[in-house]
Design an enzyme around this catalytic site. Structure first.
Site, PDB file in Angstrom:
ATOM      1  N   TYR A   7     -18.259  -5.529  -8.650  1.00 37.02           N
ATOM      2  CA  TYR A   7     -18.730  -4.982  -6.565  1.00 37.02           C
ATOM      3  C   TYR A   7     -20.354  -4.188  -7.755  1.00 37.02           C
ATOM      4  O   TYR A   7     -19.495  -3.506  -8.191  1.00 37.02           O
ATOM      5  CB  TYR A   7     -17.952  -4.158  -6.373  1.00 37.02           C
TER       6      TYR A   7
ATOM      7  N   TYR B 184     -12.957   6.504 -14.792  1.00 36.45           N
ATOM      8  CA  TYR B 184     -12.358   5.570 -13.594  1.00 36.45           C
ATOM      9  C   TYR B 184     -12.955   4.659 -14.016  1.00 36.45           C
ATOM     10  O   TYR B 184     -12.403   3.577 -14.263  1.00 36.45           O
ATOM     11  CB  TYR B 184     -12.880   6.012 -12.563  1.00 36.45           C
TER      12      TYR B 184
ATOM     13  N   ARG C 208     -27.813  15.102  -9.652  1.00 35.94           N
ATOM     14  CA  ARG C 208     -26.056  15.153 -10.273  1.00 35.94           C
ATOM     15  C   ARG C 208     -25.749  14.228 -11.836  1.00 35.94           C
ATOM     16  O   ARG C 208     -26.733  13.419 -11.843  1.00 35.94           O
ATOM     17  CB  ARG C 208     -25.371  14.238  -8.951  1.00 35.94           C
TER      18      ARG C 208
ATOM     19  N   GLY D 277     -24.583  12.195 -14.362  1.00 37.21           N
ATOM     20  CA  GLY D 277     -23.673  10.652 -14.658  1.00 37.21           C
ATOM     21  C   GLY D 277     -24.190   9.647 -13.761  1.00 37.21           C
ATOM     22  O   GLY D 277     -23.948   8.719 -13.639  1.00 37.21           O
TER      23      GLY D 277
ATOM     24  N   SER E  64     -15.756  -3.660 -11.363  1.00 37.15           N
ATOM     25  CA  SER E  64     -16.652  -2.373 -10.619  1.00 37.15           C
ATOM     26  C   SER E  64     -18.113  -2.735 -11.674  1.00 37.15           C
ATOM     27  O   SER E  64     -18.162  -2.765 -12.978  1.00 37.15           O
ATOM     28  CB  SER E  64     -16.591  -0.647 -10.580  1.00 37.15           C
TER      29      SER E  64
ATOM     30  N   ASP F  49       0.821  -1.421  -0.046  1.00 44.99           N
ATOM     31  CA  ASP F  49       0.123   0.108  -0.055  1.00 44.99           C
ATOM     32  C   ASP F  49       0.570   1.114   0.247  1.00 44.99           C
ATOM     33  O   ASP F  49       1.596   0.794   0.913  1.00 44.99           O
ATOM     34  CB  ASP F  49      -1.413  -0.244   1.547  1.00 44.99           C
TER      35      ASP F  49
ATOM     36  N   LEU G  64       3.578   1.283  -6.376  1.00 45.39           N
ATOM     37  CA  LEU G  64       2.806   0.690  -7.479  1.00 45.39           C
ATOM     38  C   LEU G  64       3.570   1.126  -9.232  1.00 45.39           C
ATOM     39  O   LEU G  64       3.848   0.110  -9.906  1.00 45.39           O
ATOM     40  CB  LEU G  64       2.298  -0.778  -7.593  1.00 45.39           C
TER      41      LEU G  64
ATOM     42  N   LYS H  48     -11.452   0.983 -15.268  1.00 48.20           N
ATOM     43  CA  LYS H  48     -12.224  -0.971 -15.170  1.00 48.20           C
ATOM     44  C   LYS H  48     -12.017  -1.730 -16.358  1.00 48.20           C
ATOM     45  O   LYS H  48     -11.863  -2.928 -16.032  1.00 48.20           O
ATOM     46  CB  LYS H  48     -13.853  -0.864 -13.676  1.00 48.20           C
TER      47      LYS H  48
END
Length: 342
Positions: free
Chosen positions: A179, A151, A297, A299, A126, A32, A60, A155
């Site tokens: 998820y 984002y 909102r 999106g 996701s 991490d 990383l 994925k």
């Protein structure tokens, strides 16, 4: 037992997964960079499991450091890869930051796994890959839609990179876990969600409003085509989610996978509206929540919840904890973090 690397293992989902891995007897190594987490989380993991995982603070994005890590830990049998930036709004403003952090790190890890005799790889994906699905509940066969944000795109691209790599790497087996909305905290209240700054997710915003850190919760729109007019999501308790990772990893290590790249939805199979989440919080906390309805909102999709049949049948996994359980644990965690028992 096998040695497992958990990247982003001090984050919200990562830390809960480390607990479940250690409870099953795995030896865990955490990487991490502490950009969105705290080393204090190690104390919580140790308090729950009685064992402190190996921890290496490492970025990383530094390819040579990743190579050095795998040279040192050349007996790793599997990787669960959580490390990624995840704020949708920030990704729109800083796309290159997201592409560098979420894509290059994945490539560097896969390059190292290719060198091993065999390796299992679990990818933190996701439900954003589905966008506003044409049919509900959402199955794994639903089309992957054009991403709504950088984002979400990372994925989708991440899944494609893993799939392409698995096609030409027989020694690599991978599962992408898509998820829905992880919430809650460990029942011990030793670990939980610790957002830095203003929370991007509904539940921590609710608990911070409940305890007085935020003045009020904004509910974005009550004119959606849903029973109470607010958006619907599938809220899954983080402990149920963590247990699914351990089961998926076991599937790969025991060669029970049907192909060397698989995808599974992880959710409860039930949608809950924003106002239902608010009511659940009010029920378990005994507090009236200060909220107001504001405009939609940009999106936000109307509704998303999982068809969990594939995960239930193939993995033999199902959720055990309810929305009330999640809200109760999230509220206890908020009180503990603030040193407050009101």
């Amino acid at each position: 037992m096998d040695k497992i690397l958990v990247t982003g293992g001090l984050g919200f989902i990562g830390s809960h997964t480390v607990v479940e891995l250690q409870n099953e007897g795995y030896e865990v190594v955490i990487i991490d960079d502490l950009s969105n987490s705290s080393e204090k989380v190690l104390d919580g993991i140790t308090a729950i499991t009685g064992k402190t995982p190996i921890f290496e603070k490492l970025d990383l994005k530094e390819k040579d450091k990743v190579e050095q890590f795998f040279a040192k830990h050349n007996d790793i049998k599997g990787v669960i890869h959580f490390a990624a930036s995840k704020a949708v709004g920030e990704s729109v403003k800083e796309p290159l930051l997201y592409y560098e952090n979420n894509i290059s790190t994945l490539v560097y890890i896969l390059k190292e796994l290719k060198k091993l005799p065999s390796a299992g790889f679990i990818f933190s994906s996701s439900c954003t890959v589905y966008g506003q699905a044409d049919e509900l509940p959402i199955t794994e066969n639903a089309p992957v839609k054009s991403a709504e944000s950088p984002y979400g795109n990372t994925k989708q691209i991440g899944e494609e990179i893993i799939s392409d790599t698995c096609k030409v790497t027989p020694n690599l087996k991978a599962i992408a876990l898509r998820y829905f909305n992880p919430v809650g905290a460990h029942e011990s209240v030793e670990i939980g969600e610790l957002p830095i700054g203003v929370p991007q997710n509904l539940v921590p915003f609710i608990t911070q409003t409940g305890i007085g850190i935020r003045q009020e919760l904004s509910v974005f729109g009550d004119d959606y085509p849903t029973p109470d007019g607010t958006c619907i999501r599938d809220y899954i308790h983080v402990v149920d989610l963590a247990k699914a990772h351990v089961i998926a990893l076991g599937r790969l290590l025991q060669n029970k996978n049907k192909s060397n790249y698989e995808t599974f939805n992880l959710g409860t199979g039930k949608g809950s509206s924003v106002l239902e989440v608010v009511k659940s919080f009010e029920k378990v906390s005994g507090k009236q929540l200060n909220y107001k309805i504001v405009g939609r909102r940009e999106g936000d999709i109307i509704s998303a919840y999982a068809d969990t049949e594939k995960a239930n049948k193939e993995l033999g996994w199902e959720t055990k904890l309810s929305l009330d359980d999640a809200m109760r644990s999230a509220w206890k965690w908020e009180q503990k973090v603030r040193g407050n028992n009101n």
